[in-house]
Motif scaffolding. Structure first.
Motif, PDB file in Angstrom:
ATOM      1  N   ARG A 114       2.535   1.853  -3.322  1.00 29.87           N
ATOM      2  CA  ARG A 114       1.592   2.438  -4.270  1.00 29.87           C
ATOM      3  C   ARG A 114       1.481   3.945  -4.049  1.00 29.87           C
ATOM      4  O   ARG A 114       1.410   4.720  -4.981  1.00 29.87           O
ATOM      5  CB  ARG A 114       0.218   1.797  -4.127  1.00 29.87           C
ATOM      6  CG  ARG A 114       0.011   0.618  -5.053  1.00 29.87           C
ATOM      7  CD  ARG A 114      -1.469   0.372  -5.295  1.00 29.87           C
ATOM      8  NE  ARG A 114      -2.198   0.162  -4.070  1.00 29.87           N
ATOM      9  CZ  ARG A 114      -2.275  -0.996  -3.427  1.00 29.87           C
ATOM     10  NH1 ARG A 114      -1.658  -2.050  -3.922  1.00 29.87           N
ATOM     11  NH2 ARG A 114      -2.962  -1.123  -2.318  1.00 29.87           N
ATOM     12  N   ALA A 115       1.440   4.307  -2.769  1.00 30.12           N
ATOM     13  CA  ALA A 115       1.302   5.730  -2.457  1.00 30.12           C
ATOM     14  C   ALA A 115       2.610   6.483  -2.690  1.00 30.12           C
ATOM     15  O   ALA A 115       2.621   7.685  -2.860  1.00 30.12           O
ATOM     16  CB  ALA A 115       0.848   5.905  -1.008  1.00 30.12           C
ATOM     17  N   PHE A 116       3.679   5.759  -2.715  1.00 29.02           N
ATOM     18  CA  PHE A 116       5.005   6.351  -2.675  1.00 29.02           C
ATOM     19  C   PHE A 116       5.668   6.345  -4.048  1.00 29.02           C
ATOM     20  O   PHE A 116       6.498   7.158  -4.353  1.00 29.02           O
ATOM     21  CB  PHE A 116       5.843   5.512  -1.718  1.00 29.02           C
ATOM     22  CG  PHE A 116       6.958   6.246  -1.046  1.00 29.02           C
ATOM     23  CD1 PHE A 116       6.735   7.485  -0.479  1.00 29.02           C
ATOM     24  CD2 PHE A 116       8.210   5.682  -0.941  1.00 29.02           C
ATOM     25  CE1 PHE A 116       7.760   8.164   0.168  1.00 29.02           C
ATOM     26  CE2 PHE A 116       9.241   6.349  -0.290  1.00 29.02           C
ATOM     27  CZ  PHE A 116       9.012   7.591   0.260  1.00 29.02           C
ATOM     28  N   GLY A 117       5.276   5.365  -4.848  1.00 26.48           N
ATOM     29  CA  GLY A 117       5.892   5.242  -6.163  1.00 26.48           C
ATOM     30  C   GLY A 117       7.103   4.349  -6.118  1.00 26.48           C
ATOM     31  O   GLY A 117       7.612   4.015  -5.057  1.00 26.48           O
TER      32      GLY A 117
ATOM     33  N   GLN B 245       0.835  -1.199   0.000  1.00 24.12           N
ATOM     34  CA  GLN B 245       0.000   0.000   0.000  1.00 24.12           C
ATOM     35  C   GLN B 245       0.872   1.253   0.000  1.00 24.12           C
ATOM     36  O   GLN B 245       0.617   2.217  -0.703  1.00 24.12           O
ATOM     37  CB  GLN B 245      -0.930  -0.013   1.208  1.00 24.12           C
ATOM     38  CG  GLN B 245      -2.003   1.071   1.116  1.00 24.12           C
ATOM     39  CD  GLN B 245      -2.788   1.223   2.395  1.00 24.12           C
ATOM     40  OE1 GLN B 245      -2.927   0.273   3.163  1.00 24.12           O
ATOM     41  NE2 GLN B 245      -3.300   2.400   2.646  1.00 24.12           N
TER      42      GLN B 245
ATOM     43  N   ASP C  59      -7.202  -0.647   4.576  1.00 23.49           N
ATOM     44  CA  ASP C  59      -6.901  -1.744   5.489  1.00 23.49           C
ATOM     45  C   ASP C  59      -6.729  -1.165   6.882  1.00 23.49           C
ATOM     46  O   ASP C  59      -6.541   0.028   7.051  1.00 23.49           O
ATOM     47  CB  ASP C  59      -5.601  -2.422   5.062  1.00 23.49           C
ATOM     48  CG  ASP C  59      -5.647  -2.829   3.601  1.00 23.49           C
ATOM     49  OD1 ASP C  59      -6.643  -3.452   3.215  1.00 23.49           O
ATOM     50  OD2 ASP C  59      -4.699  -2.513   2.867  1.00 23.49           O
TER      51      ASP C  59
ATOM     52  N   GLY D 167     -12.623   1.958   2.962  1.00 18.44           N
ATOM     53  CA  GLY D 167     -11.771   1.989   1.780  1.00 18.44           C
ATOM     54  C   GLY D 167     -10.313   1.855   2.120  1.00 18.44           C
ATOM     55  O   GLY D 167      -9.456   2.390   1.462  1.00 18.44           O
TER      56      GLY D 167
ATOM     57  N   PRO E  36      -1.446  10.821  -0.230  1.00 16.75           N
ATOM     58  CA  PRO E  36      -1.913   9.515   0.259  1.00 16.75           C
ATOM     59  C   PRO E  36      -0.979   8.905   1.307  1.00 16.75           C
ATOM     60  O   PRO E  36      -1.416   8.269   2.261  1.00 16.75           O
ATOM     61  CB  PRO E  36      -1.945   8.651  -1.003  1.00 16.75           C
ATOM     62  CG  PRO E  36      -2.113   9.618  -2.114  1.00 16.75           C
ATOM     63  CD  PRO E  36      -1.388  10.865  -1.696  1.00 16.75           C
TER      64      PRO E  36
ATOM     65  N   LEU F  22      -1.589  10.693   4.529  1.00 14.00           N
ATOM     66  CA  LEU F  22      -2.850  10.235   5.112  1.00 14.00           C
ATOM     67  C   LEU F  22      -2.679   8.871   5.763  1.00 14.00           C
ATOM     68  O   LEU F  22      -3.228   8.584   6.816  1.00 14.00           O
ATOM     69  CB  LEU F  22      -3.946  10.177   4.044  1.00 14.00           C
ATOM     70  CG  LEU F  22      -4.439  11.516   3.496  1.00 14.00           C
ATOM     71  CD1 LEU F  22      -5.437  11.288   2.370  1.00 14.00           C
ATOM     72  CD2 LEU F  22      -5.075  12.356   4.601  1.00 14.00           C
ATOM     73  N   MET F  23      -1.889   8.028   5.112  1.00 14.91           N
ATOM     74  CA  MET F  23      -1.666   6.689   5.646  1.00 14.91           C
ATOM     75  C   MET F  23      -0.959   6.751   6.995  1.00 14.91           C
ATOM     76  O   MET F  23      -1.241   5.974   7.894  1.00 14.91           O
ATOM     77  CB  MET F  23      -0.814   5.916   4.637  1.00 14.91           C
ATOM     78  CG  MET F  23      -0.801   4.440   4.838  1.00 14.91           C
ATOM     79  SD  MET F  23       0.062   3.684   3.428  1.00 14.91           S
ATOM     80  CE  MET F  23       0.537   2.141   4.204  1.00 14.91           C
ATOM     81  N   MET F  24      -0.045   7.691   7.122  1.00 17.35           N
ATOM     82  CA  MET F  24       0.664   7.845   8.386  1.00 17.35           C
ATOM     83  C   MET F  24      -0.211   8.523   9.433  1.00 17.35           C
ATOM     84  O   MET F  24      -0.081   8.284  10.632  1.00 17.35           O
ATOM     85  CB  MET F  24       1.934   8.676   8.174  1.00 17.35           C
ATOM     86  CG  MET F  24       3.068   7.958   7.482  1.00 17.35           C
ATOM     87  SD  MET F  24       3.732   6.587   8.465  1.00 17.35           S
ATOM     88  CE  MET F  24       4.492   7.479   9.823  1.00 17.35           C
TER      89      MET F  24
END
Lengths: 434, 559
Positions: free
Chosen positions: B444-447, B441, B478, B476, B462, B465-467
C-alpha cells in the motif's frame, strides 16, 4: 507531533535541543526545516477540498429532488439562500447555498464502484494501457511541488483508501490519515529524541559512504526520501493534523449541536475530517480528500438518509462553509462533493436505489465560483438530462484547475510517452465562472 | 570482562579467529579485473561465451571500458537476492569468502538454483506478474502460488507453463492456473484486459493501444487486437458465494473459469464508427470459429509451437531484465521491429538456445548468471559513466545496474539479517501470515508497479516511516517488524550478539556482515566506535547502529 516531548521540556525546547545536536552533523541538517510556521505561511494559498461520498450517494434525494414524480421518494425540497432548492434534511446547508452550486446534469456512464471511483477521481475511464493520476495527485504535482515551504504532503486523504498517483509517481500518492489525525508509523513510541538523532547520524555515515561509491542515482534518492520523512515528523506543520486543538465550539460547528453528542464517536467523523482539512489548508496543503462512506443504499434509503447520513453531511458542509467564510478563506478553497455515481431514480422493492450514472448531481462551490446556481437539469422523473448539455468529471476538475491557477493546457506524459491533457481536456463550467 | 568495558586490545587479542581472518581477507582484497583468473565463470559453455562476446562487442562499439568484477561479498549478496530473493546468511558469506576454488561463483549459482528459495522467489515474481501484488476479489493467491511453485519446483518447460495459464479452466484452488485469467477478467470487459496482458506478459507485445486504433508506431492494426481478443471469448468467469450461518451473510466462496458458448467473429468499432468483424487468427493461422473448437486451447497451441516463438524471446528478455534491471528492449514487454533491441544477435541466439534446451528456465538463468557482465561491480568508472540506462541511454551492461529490493525481498532479507529465520519463534503458518500482513501494508505504501515499469526510485514517506519505526505498539499501525528486528529482548539477534564472544569492533563487524553482507571499512569502523564510546549504554548504541544499517540505502538496494 509524534515525537514525544521529554518531561519538563516543552515542544519548542525539544526542537531546539534537536537542532543543537544536529548542528554538529552538517550532513543531517534536517532541523533547518522546523522553523517554518503555519501562521507565517503566505495567505491566499489556493486549495481544494474533495468530499468523497463512497458508495454512490442518491443525489435525487439531496440536491435534485423530484416532488410529484413516482421517483420522488419521501423527501420534500426546501428553499435556500441560493437560487435553487435542496432536500429538507439539509437545512443548515440551505443557509450557505449562496456559496455552493449543484451541477445537476452529470452523465458519466460508469456505474460500477471501482470504475466509477476511478473515473470520477481521474477524469479518465479505466484503461489497461496506463494508470491515470487522481486529481489530488495532479494538484500535488502541479501545485505542491511549487510550495517550497510545505513540509507535509500536498495531497492528504482523510479516513479513506488511497487513490492512485498513476504515472505521476508514488511521491504524489495521497498521504493517508484517519480522522483523529493519526499517521501510520509516525508514532515512534517512547524513543528519546537523542536516540532518534543518533540513529540518523549513524545512518548518515553509512548512506554517505554508499552515495560516494558511484552507483547512480538511487542511493541519493533514498537519502532524500528519508530526509523528507524526518522533516515531516519534526515539522511544526504536523500540528495541522491535531483537530483536538480546536475549541469545542468550533468542533460543534462542524459536527452538529452538542445535543447530537451521542453520535460523536462515529457520527462526528465527517465533521472532524472537514475541520482537519481546514487546518491543513491553512498549513498550505493544496488538496485534501475526506472519505465519507455508507451511501450504497440498495435498501431502506430514506430512513438511512434521514437518520444517519444527512444530519452529518448537513452539519459538516454548513460548518465548513461558515468557518471558511468567517476566516476569509472561502474564495480560495474550492469545495467538491461527489461519489462514484448517483442512484436510480426508480425506487426498488427494498425501498432502495441502485447504481445510476446517466443523470445525477455533483456539488461544487467556494473557490471564487458563482454560488447558489443549479447547472443543467434533469427531466421531471430524474431519469435523463433535460437541459441538453451534460457534464463529465473532466469538466468538474477543469473548473477546479482554473480556480487553483493550474493552466488548462497542461499536458502530462505517461511513462510510455503518451500525452494526457489535464482533466482529460474538460472545460470549466461557464455558469460557475462567468 | 563485559562488552561495556570496550577494550580495543581485547578485540585484537581475543577476537574470534574466523572474523579476524575475514577482516584480514577483506582489507587486503582489491578489485579484480573481469578477466582476472581468480573469477572464473561458466568456463567453456558456448552460450555463456557467446553472451560474453556479444556484450564485449557492445563495449567496443560504444567505446566504453567495463567496470571491474565485483568483489566476492558484493557479488554474493546480489546473486542471493536475484536467485533466492534474500540476502545471504552470515555463515554463507564467511564460507564463500574463505573458499579458494576458482569456480566458486558458478558453484554458488548451482547451489542456489537447487535451493527452495529459488522456487519461492520466482513464484513470487510470477504470481505478482500474473495477478498483481494486491490480490483482486475472487482470485486465489494461494492457488496461483501453488501453480508456480510446482512449475519452478519441477522446472517445468516454460512453453507448458504458458500453455496451462492461457488454456486453464476450473476451480481456482484445484487448478491454480485459472487465477491468471480470473485476475485479468475483473472488469467483465469481454476479455480485453486478458488479451492485452497475455500479449505483454507472455508474447512481449504491446497491443493494448490497438484496441481503439491502429498503432501509430508499429505494424499492429486494430483488427489484430480483436483477432487476439476473439480467442478469449469462450472464457467465462463464474463467482460463487455461500451463506455463512454464523454471520447470516453471504460470503465469497470461490471462482472458476468455465467454457462459454461462443462462435463466430467478434465485432468492434472503428474510429469512424464503422463496425468491423474479427476472427480468431494468430500470426496468419486462422482457426475454426465454430462452436465446436476450443479457442483458448488452439491459441495455447499456436503460441507455444515453432522454432522461435514469441513466448521464448519474451521470457529471455524478462529473465535478462530480472538480473540486470534492464532487458534488451525498453519497455521490456514491447518487442518487435518498431523497437530494436540493444543486442539483437544475442537476444536471437538466447531465444534459440532456450527453445533448444526444452524451455529450461534454470538453464537460462545459469547462462545469464554465469556471464561476465553479471559478475561486474555496480560501481562505474570514468570510462563507462554514460552507460546509464536510468538516464535514457542504451544499456551496455558494462557495470551492474542498481535496483531497489522488491517488497518481498526486503521482508525476507530483514528476516535473514535478524536471524529470525533460525530462531523458529513461530510456526510456518504464523510466520506466513505475518509476512503477508507486512507485505500488504508495505505494498500500500509502495504502490503496485505491475501496470507501469518504474525507472525512478519510488520510495515513499510512508514506506520510510514503516522502516524507521521501532515502536512495538504504534498508534494507527500494526506492530512493526522493525521493533522485533532491533529488539534487545532475550532470544533476539542483538541479545545473542551481545552475549556472544568478541569485543566491540567485532560486534560492529558482525552487524555489518549480517545486514550489508560486508565488513565495515576502516573509517566506518572508527566512526561507529566513536558513537559507541559516546554512549553510556553501549547496548543502545549497538541497537541504533543496527537500525541505521537496516535503514540504509546500501541495505535496500540490490547492487
Amino acid at each position: 507531533m509524534h515525537l514525544p516531548t521529554p518531561a519538563g521540556m516543552n515542544r519548542r525546547h525539544f526542537m531546539r535541543h534537536l537542532a543543537a545536536s544536529a548542528a554538529t552533523i552538517p550532513a543531517l541538517n534536517f532541523i533547518s526545516h522546523v522553523q517554518a510556521n503555519a501562521a507565517q505561511l503566505k495567505r491566499n494559498n489556493k486549495a481544494c477540498i474533495l468530499m468523497w461520498m463512497s458508495g454512490g450517494p442518491p443525489t435525487i434525494d439531496i440536491w435534485d429532488l423530484k416532488p410529484g414524480s413516482k421517483n420522488g421518494g419521501e423527501f420534500k425540497p426546501i428553499s435556500t439562500k441560493g437560487n435553487l432548492q435542496i432536500s429538507e434534511h439539509m437545512p443548515k446547508t440551505a443557509q450557505v447555498m449562496d456559496k455552493l452550486s449543484v451541477v445537476r446534469a452529470m452523465s458519466t456512464r460508469e456505474a460500477d464502484h471501482g470504475r466509477g471511483r476511478y473515473y470520477m477521481h481521474t477524469s479518465y475511464v479505466p484503461n489497461p494501457t496506463v494508470v491515470h493520476p487522481a486529481f489530488g495527485s495532479v494538484v500535488s504535482y502541479e501545485v505542491g511541488t511549487k510550495r517550497k515551504e510545505l513540509e507535509i504532503p500536498a495531497f492528504v486523504s482523510i479516513g479513506g483508501g488511497g487513490s492512485s498517483p498513476g504515472f505521476l509517481g508514488m511521491s504524489h500518492s495521497p498521504f493517508l490519515v484517519d480522522t483523529s489525525g493519526r499517521i501510520r508509523n509516525a508514532d515512534m513510541g517512547d524513543l528519546e529524541p537523542a536516540r532518534l538523532n543518533q540513529r540518523l547520524e549513524m545512518l548518515g555515515v553509512i548512506e554517505d559512504g554508499f552515495i560516494k561509491s558511484q552507483r547512480g542515482e538511487y542511493p541519493q534518492a533514498h537519502k532524500d526520501i528519508y530526509q523528507k520523512a524526518v522533516n515531516l515528523m519534526t515539522s511544526q506543520q504536523m500540528e495541522a493534523f491535531k483537530v483536538d486543538q480546536e475549541s469545542p465550539e468550533t468542533l460543534a460547528m462542524y459536527t452538529g449541536a452538542p445535543a447530537q453528542g451521542g453520535m460523536m464517536g462515529g457520527g462526528g467523523q465527517f465533521g472532524r475530517g472537514l475541520l482537519m482539512a481546514r487546518r491543513l489548508v491553512e498549513a498550505g496543503v493544496p488538496f485534501i480528500e475526506i472519505d465519507f462512506g455508507g451511501w450504497d443504499l440498495h435498501n431502506n434509503v430514506f430512513d438511512t438518509l434521514k437518520n444517519q447520513r444527512l444530519p452529518q453531511l448537513d452539519a459538516g458542509i454548513a460548518g465548513l462553509v461558515a468557518d471558511l467564510t468567517q476566516r476569509g478563506m472561502i474564495d480560495d478553497v474550492t469545495l467538491v462533493w461527489m461519489g462514484e455515481f448517483g442512484r436510480t431514480p426508480r425506487i426498488n422493492q427494498d425501498v432502495g436505489r441502485d447504481h445510476w450514472a446517466a443523470s445525477w448531481s455533483v456539488m461544487i462551490g467556494g473557490g471564487g465560483l458563482n454560488g447558489g446556481v443549479a447547472v443543467g437539469e434533469t427531466d421531471k422523473d430524474g431519469t435523463s438530462i433535460a437541459s441538453g448539455k451534460s457534464y463529465l468529471p473532466g469538466d468538474i476538475w477543469a473548473t477546479v484547475a482554473r480556480q487553483m491557477g493550474i493552466p488548462l493546457d497542461t499536458v502530462h506524459t505517461s511513462k510510455r510517452g503518451r500525452p494526457m491533457r489535464i482533466a482529460n481536456g474538460g472545460s470549466p463550467i461557464q455558469e460557475l465562472i462567468s | 570482562m563485559t562488552f561495556g568495558q570496550r577494550s580495543e586490545q581485547r578485540f585484537w587479542m581475543n577476537g574470534s579467529v574466523v572474523t579476524g581472518m575475514l577482516l584480514a581477507t577483506l582489507v587486503c582484497s582489491v578489485a579484480v579485473a573481469a578477466d582476472d583468473e581468480s573469477v572464473r565463470l561458466g568456463a567453456g559453455d558456448p552460450v555463456v561465451e557467446f553472451i560474453n562476446a556479444k556484450i564485449r562487442q557492445g563495449w567496443t562499439d560504444n567505446e566504453v571500458m567495463p567496470s571491474p568484477a565485483a568483489e566476492d561479498a558484493e557479488w554474493l549478496r546480489r546473486v542471493y537476492l536475484d536467485i533466492v530473493g534474500h540476502i545471504p546468511p552470515v555463515e554463507e558469506i564467511e564460507a564463500f569468502l574463505k573458499d579458494k576454488d576458482k569456480s566458486k561463483r558458478a558453484k554458488v549459482i548451482e547451489k542456489l538454483l537447487e535451493d527452495p528459495g529459488y522456487v519461492r522467489n520466482f513464484t513470487t515474481v510470477w504470481t505478482n506478474n500474473c495477478i498483481g501484488q494486491q490480490t483482486p476479489r475472487f482470485v486465489s493467491r494461494a492457488g496461483m502460488e501453488k501453480f508456480f511453485r510446482e512449475a519452478f519446483g519441477r522446472n517445468r518447460p516454460w512453453n507448458e507453463v504458458v500453455y496451462d495459464l492461457v488454456a486453464a479452466d476450473g476451480h481456482y484452488e484445484q487448478n491454480g492456473a485459472v487465477n491468471y485469467l480470473l485476475a485479468q477478467m475483473q472488469d467483465n470487459d469481454d476479455g480485453v484486459q486478458a488479451t492485452a496482458m497475455t500479449a505483454r506478459l507472455f508474447l512481449g507485445l504491446q497491443v493494448q493501444c490497438t484496441q481503439c486504433h491502429n498503432h501509430p508506431f508499429n505494424d499492429w492494426k486494430q483488427d489484430q487486437f480483436w483477432q487476439f481478443n476473439s480467442f478469449f471469448r469462450q472464457a467465462q468467469k463464474r463467482e460463487h458465494r455461500k451463506f455463512n450461518p454464523q454471520t447470516g451473510q453471504m460470503e465469497d466462496d470461490y471462482a472458476e473459469i468455465v467454457f462459454r458458448d461462443f462462435d463466430g467473429p467478434v465485432y468492434y468499432e472503428k474510429r469512424n464508427g464503422a463496425m468491423q468483424v474479427a476472427f480468431p487468427i494468430f500470426e496468419g493461422h486462422e482457426i475454426d470459429s465454430g462452436a465446436s473448437s476450443d479457442r483458448r486451447v488452439e491459441f495455447a497451441k499456436l503460441i507455444t509451437s515453432g522454432e522461435k516463438p514469441l513466448i521464448a524471446s519474451a521470457m529471455v528478455n524478462r529473465t535478462w531484465g530480472h538480473f540486470f534491471s534492464y532487458g534488451f528492449t525498453r519497455p521490456i514487454d514491447d518487442m518487435g521491429p518498431h523497437n530494436p533491441s540493444t543486442h539483437p544477435e544475442l537476444l536471437d541466439r538466447l531465444t534459440e538456445e532456450f527453445v533448444k534446451s526444452g524451455y529450461d528456465v534454470k538453464q537460462l538463468i545459469r547462462w545469464i548468471a554465469n556471464s561476465e557482465a553479471y559478475s561486474l561491480t555496480s560501481k562505474f568508472g570514468t570510462k563507462n559513466t554514460h552507460d546509464s540506462p536510468g538516464a535514457g541511454e542504451t544499456a551496455l551492461f558494462s557495470h551492474m545496474y542498481i535496483k531497489p529490493m522488491r517488497a518481498e525481498q526486503l521482508y525476507d532479507s530483514l528476516i535473514v539479517a535478524t536471524n529470525a529465520h533460525r530462531s523458529g519463534r513461530s510456526g510456518w503458518e504464523e510466520s506466513e501470515r505475518q509476512r503477508q500482513q507486512w507485505l500488504q501494508q508495505f505494498v500500500r505504501a509502495f504502490g503496485n508497479d505491475m501496470a507501469e515499469e518504474s525507472n525512478n526510485f519510488d520510495g515513499t514517506i510512508p514506506q520510510a516511516l514503516m522502516m524507521m519505526n521501532t515502536n512495538p505498539r504504534p498508534q494507527g499501525g500494526d506492530a512493526t517488524l522493525m521493533s522485533g528486528a532491533v529488539s534487545l529482548e532475550s532470544g533476539s539477534h542483538l541479545a545473542e550478539l551481545l552475549a556472544g564472544p568478541g569485543g566491540e569492533a567485532q560486534k560492529i563487524q558482525q552487524l555489518f556482515l549480517t545486514s550489508l553482507s560486508r565488513m565495515p571499512t576502516r573509517s566506518e569502523l572508527n566512526g561507529m566506535q566513536k558513537f559507541l564510546r559516546a554512549n553510556r549504554d553501549p547496548r543502545m548504541a549497538l541497537q541504533d547502529m543496527f537500525w541505521a544499517l537496516l535503514n540504509s540505502n546500501e541495505f535496500i538496494l540490490v547492487h
